[in-house]
Design a protein around this motif. Structure first.
Motif, PDB file in Angstrom:
ATOM      1  N   SER A   1       4.727  -4.460   7.592  1.00  0.00           N
ATOM      2  CA  SER A   1       3.398  -3.924   7.920  1.00  0.00           C
ATOM      3  C   SER A   1       3.416  -2.538   8.556  1.00  0.00           C
ATOM      4  O   SER A   1       2.587  -2.218   9.402  1.00  0.00           O
ATOM      5  CB  SER A   1       2.656  -4.911   8.837  1.00  0.00           C
ATOM      6  OG  SER A   1       2.556  -6.187   8.231  1.00  0.00           O
ATOM      7  N   GLY A   2       4.374  -1.722   8.152  1.00  0.00           N
ATOM      8  CA  GLY A   2       4.388  -0.340   8.610  1.00  0.00           C
ATOM      9  C   GLY A   2       4.899  -0.130  10.020  1.00  0.00           C
ATOM     10  O   GLY A   2       4.799   0.977  10.545  1.00  0.00           O
ATOM     11  N   HIS A   3       5.461  -1.183  10.641  1.00  0.00           N
ATOM     12  CA  HIS A   3       6.019  -0.984  11.990  1.00  0.00           C
ATOM     13  C   HIS A   3       7.347  -1.704  12.168  1.00  0.00           C
ATOM     14  O   HIS A   3       7.754  -2.015  13.283  1.00  0.00           O
ATOM     15  CB  HIS A   3       5.013  -1.415  13.066  1.00  0.00           C
ATOM     16  CG  HIS A   3       4.662  -2.878  13.090  1.00  0.00           C
ATOM     17  ND1 HIS A   3       5.180  -3.750  14.004  1.00  0.00           N
ATOM     18  CD2 HIS A   3       3.833  -3.609  12.313  1.00  0.00           C
ATOM     19  CE1 HIS A   3       4.689  -4.973  13.807  1.00  0.00           C
ATOM     20  NE2 HIS A   3       3.867  -4.906  12.787  1.00  0.00           N
ATOM     21  N   GLY A   4       8.071  -1.917  11.068  1.00  0.00           N
ATOM     22  CA  GLY A   4       9.316  -2.661  11.152  1.00  0.00           C
ATOM     23  C   GLY A   4      10.565  -1.833  11.367  1.00  0.00           C
ATOM     24  O   GLY A   4      11.582  -2.353  11.830  1.00  0.00           O
TER      25      GLY A   4
ATOM     26  N   VAL B   1       0.840  -1.195   0.000  1.00  0.00           N
ATOM     27  CA  VAL B   1       0.000   0.000   0.000  1.00  0.00           C
ATOM     28  C   VAL B   1       0.874   1.243   0.000  1.00  0.00           C
ATOM     29  O   VAL B   1       1.998   1.248   0.507  1.00  0.00           O
ATOM     30  CB  VAL B   1      -0.956   0.021   1.214  1.00  0.00           C
ATOM     31  CG1 VAL B   1      -1.894  -1.174   1.178  1.00  0.00           C
ATOM     32  CG2 VAL B   1      -0.198   0.059   2.523  1.00  0.00           C
ATOM     33  N   LEU B   2       0.338   2.291  -0.592  1.00  0.00           N
ATOM     34  CA  LEU B   2       1.025   3.586  -0.653  1.00  0.00           C
ATOM     35  C   LEU B   2       0.588   4.455   0.521  1.00  0.00           C
ATOM     36  O   LEU B   2      -0.606   4.613   0.777  1.00  0.00           O
ATOM     37  CB  LEU B   2       0.706   4.297  -1.967  1.00  0.00           C
ATOM     38  CG  LEU B   2       1.422   5.627  -2.192  1.00  0.00           C
ATOM     39  CD1 LEU B   2       2.891   5.385  -2.495  1.00  0.00           C
ATOM     40  CD2 LEU B   2       0.768   6.419  -3.316  1.00  0.00           C
ATOM     41  N   ILE B   3       1.545   4.998   1.248  1.00  0.00           N
ATOM     42  CA  ILE B   3       1.278   5.865   2.382  1.00  0.00           C
ATOM     43  C   ILE B   3       1.651   7.305   2.025  1.00  0.00           C
ATOM     44  O   ILE B   3       2.756   7.561   1.534  1.00  0.00           O
ATOM     45  CB  ILE B   3       2.096   5.414   3.615  1.00  0.00           C
ATOM     46  CG1 ILE B   3       1.781   3.957   3.965  1.00  0.00           C
ATOM     47  CG2 ILE B   3       1.831   6.336   4.793  1.00  0.00           C
ATOM     48  CD1 ILE B   3       0.344   3.685   4.320  1.00  0.00           C
ATOM     49  N   LEU B   4       0.714   8.219   2.240  1.00  0.00           N
ATOM     50  CA  LEU B   4       1.036   9.635   2.065  1.00  0.00           C
ATOM     51  C   LEU B   4       1.759  10.147   3.309  1.00  0.00           C
ATOM     52  O   LEU B   4       1.290   9.967   4.433  1.00  0.00           O
ATOM     53  CB  LEU B   4      -0.239  10.453   1.860  1.00  0.00           C
ATOM     54  CG  LEU B   4      -0.914  10.377   0.491  1.00  0.00           C
ATOM     55  CD1 LEU B   4      -2.102  11.323   0.453  1.00  0.00           C
ATOM     56  CD2 LEU B   4       0.063  10.726  -0.634  1.00  0.00           C
ATOM     57  N   VAL B   5       2.898  10.765   3.097  1.00  0.00           N
ATOM     58  CA  VAL B   5       3.682  11.363   4.182  1.00  0.00           C
ATOM     59  C   VAL B   5       3.484  12.869   4.078  1.00  0.00           C
ATOM     60  O   VAL B   5       3.951  13.509   3.130  1.00  0.00           O
ATOM     61  CB  VAL B   5       5.166  10.977   4.064  1.00  0.00           C
ATOM     62  CG1 VAL B   5       5.961  11.562   5.222  1.00  0.00           C
ATOM     63  CG2 VAL B   5       5.319   9.459   4.021  1.00  0.00           C
TER      64      VAL B   5
ATOM     65  N   ASN C   1       2.040  -5.213   3.885  1.00  0.00           N
ATOM     66  CA  ASN C   1       1.256  -5.700   5.015  1.00  0.00           C
ATOM     67  C   ASN C   1       0.968  -7.198   4.924  1.00  0.00           C
ATOM     68  O   ASN C   1       0.688  -7.716   3.839  1.00  0.00           O
ATOM     69  CB  ASN C   1      -0.080  -4.965   5.091  1.00  0.00           C
ATOM     70  CG  ASN C   1       0.075  -3.486   5.386  1.00  0.00           C
ATOM     71  OD1 ASN C   1       1.031  -3.064   6.026  1.00  0.00           O
ATOM     72  ND2 ASN C   1      -0.873  -2.684   4.928  1.00  0.00           N
ATOM     73  N   THR C   2       1.020  -7.856   6.062  1.00  0.00           N
ATOM     74  CA  THR C   2       0.471  -9.204   6.195  1.00  0.00           C
ATOM     75  C   THR C   2      -0.937  -9.076   6.778  1.00  0.00           C
ATOM     76  O   THR C   2      -1.265  -8.070   7.399  1.00  0.00           O
ATOM     77  CB  THR C   2       1.330 -10.071   7.124  1.00  0.00           C
ATOM     78  OG1 THR C   2       1.391  -9.440   8.414  1.00  0.00           O
ATOM     79  CG2 THR C   2       2.742 -10.244   6.579  1.00  0.00           C
TER      80      THR C   2
END
Length: 379
Positions: free
Chosen positions: A337-340, A217-221, A313-314
């Motif tokens: 998953s965005g927290h590694g 997934v694409l995350i906007l920063v 993400n899993t």
């Protein structure tokens, strides 16, 4: 012939390569793009770090060591990597995640405060939260200087004798007692291979017979300008997480662009990493404008700076840290998953242990490939 080839020089691959070289392994680190680049998941100037982890207490245990390893990397590299401004998590009263967070912090001996709605108003006047919100402040949390951390791992990897090749895409992996790694520029052989492919994992791993339920997934920063200078400085505003049923939001103090806080939605549209710029992000941007207007009124309600990042993400948001089910000399690190990022020193240690046939320092049951019942290896 190498002892280990690591494919993918993001934060997890670079930390793994660093650990291998430091342990005397002849190691090659390959990266498809010229470094530094902004196409994957490890670029950018900052990431939240925290010990509290709600229901996933095994990550809280890892983070206790992770904090020590980040400090060790600071000393070895001579670079300041951590800003210890604390991490504030907020949610509705009675939220199960918040209850689990408090239990986790208590079990792991981490200093914290429980904040009532009144406490939140008094401590953080720049926040406008619902009247039934409570908070947990993790004193061990804060901000990681991401770009500097990535560079520190890569620089020290080379200093310890590692070989780093960027701008060299891996096009194939040929399993065997020794593994052949085919790239855009040639071939290499290694006794072990570690694949830390980031958002390219779901595109590459099927070539090795592994089909994992990974979603990229694409995350906007997004960076939002302060209305009052200094109100979101690290001395006044901590790392921030809003745990919500309709999608989490996180924020970081003004450390990167002068007078701008970083406030982002913790999700985004599913995207092919090779065509990420085509993703539709209008809904996310609209959601975040409304969120900032309602809950962070001390910021301008239109972002001044828009960047992007990728999550892989899993379904259960747990990492994949495991050997190939058949080819045991191929090790896989994926699905962070965005927290590694905050756990990279520990992940690098674990993946290097697997590559060196050592017993992992942690129970990896939650991170095994075979937890996905539909996963099959065909080779």
């Amino acid at each position: 012939m190498y002892d280990v080839v690591v494919v993918g020089a993001g934060i997890e691959g670079s930390a793994t390569a660093y650990n291998l070289a430091k342990n005397g392994e002849k190691t090659l680190l390959l990266e498809q793009f010229p470094l530094p680049h902004s196409r994957g998941s490890s670029h950018g100037q900052s990431r939240i770090t925290r010990v509290e982890y709600g229901e996933d207490d095994h990550y809280a245990v890892m983070m206790k060591e992770g904090g020590k390893l980040w400090r060790s990397l600071e000393r070895e590299s001579g670079t300041s990597l951590l800003v210890n401004c604390g991490c504030l998590s907020v949610s509705k009263q009675g939220n199960s995640y918040m209850k689990a967070t408090i239990s986790s912090l208590s079990r792991n001996g981490i200093k914290y405060d429980i904040l009532t709605p009144g406490d939140l108003r008094d401590r953080y006047p720049m926040l406008s939260l619902p009247p039934d919100y409570v908070g947990v402040f993790d004193y061990s949390g804060g901000v990681l200087r991401a770009d500097k951390a990535l560079r520190a791992f890569q620089t020290l990897f080379v200093k310890h004798g590692g070989e780093l090749r960027d701008g060299e895409e891996v096009t194939g992996i040929l399993p065997g007692s020794d593994v052949t790694i085919v790239t855009s520029q040639g071939e290499y052989r290694a006794r072990k291979v570690v694949l830390t492919l980031g958002p390219w994992a779901p595109k590459f791993l099927p070539k090795l017979g592994i089909n994992l339920p990974l979603e990229t997934v694409l995350i906007l920063v997004l960076y939002w300008k302060e209305k009052k200078d200094g109100e979101f400085s690290a001395g006044r505003f901590p790392a921030f997480r809003n745990i919500r049923e309709n999608g989490g939001v996180y924020a970081l103090p003004s450390l990167e662009y002068p007078g701008h806080a970083k406030v982002c939605y913790h999700d985004g549209p599913e995207t092919d990493p090779d065509s990420r710029d085509m993703a539709y992000t209008g809904r996310i941007l609209s959601t975040m404008k409304s969120y900032v207007r309602e809950h962070l009124p001390s910021l301008q309600d239109t972002p001044s700076i828009v960047e992007s990042c990728m999550y892989t993400n899993t379904p259960d948001k747990q990492f994949i840290l495991d050997r190939h089910p058949i080819h045991r000399n191929i090790i896989i690190g994926a699905g962070f998953s965005g927290h590694g990022f905050k756990l990279a020193p520990v992940v690098g240690k674990i993946l290097s242990e697997l590559a060196m046939d050592k017993t992992p320092s942690y129970d990896l049951t939650p991170c095994r490939i075979d937890r996905f019942s539909s996963t099959k290896a065909r080779m």
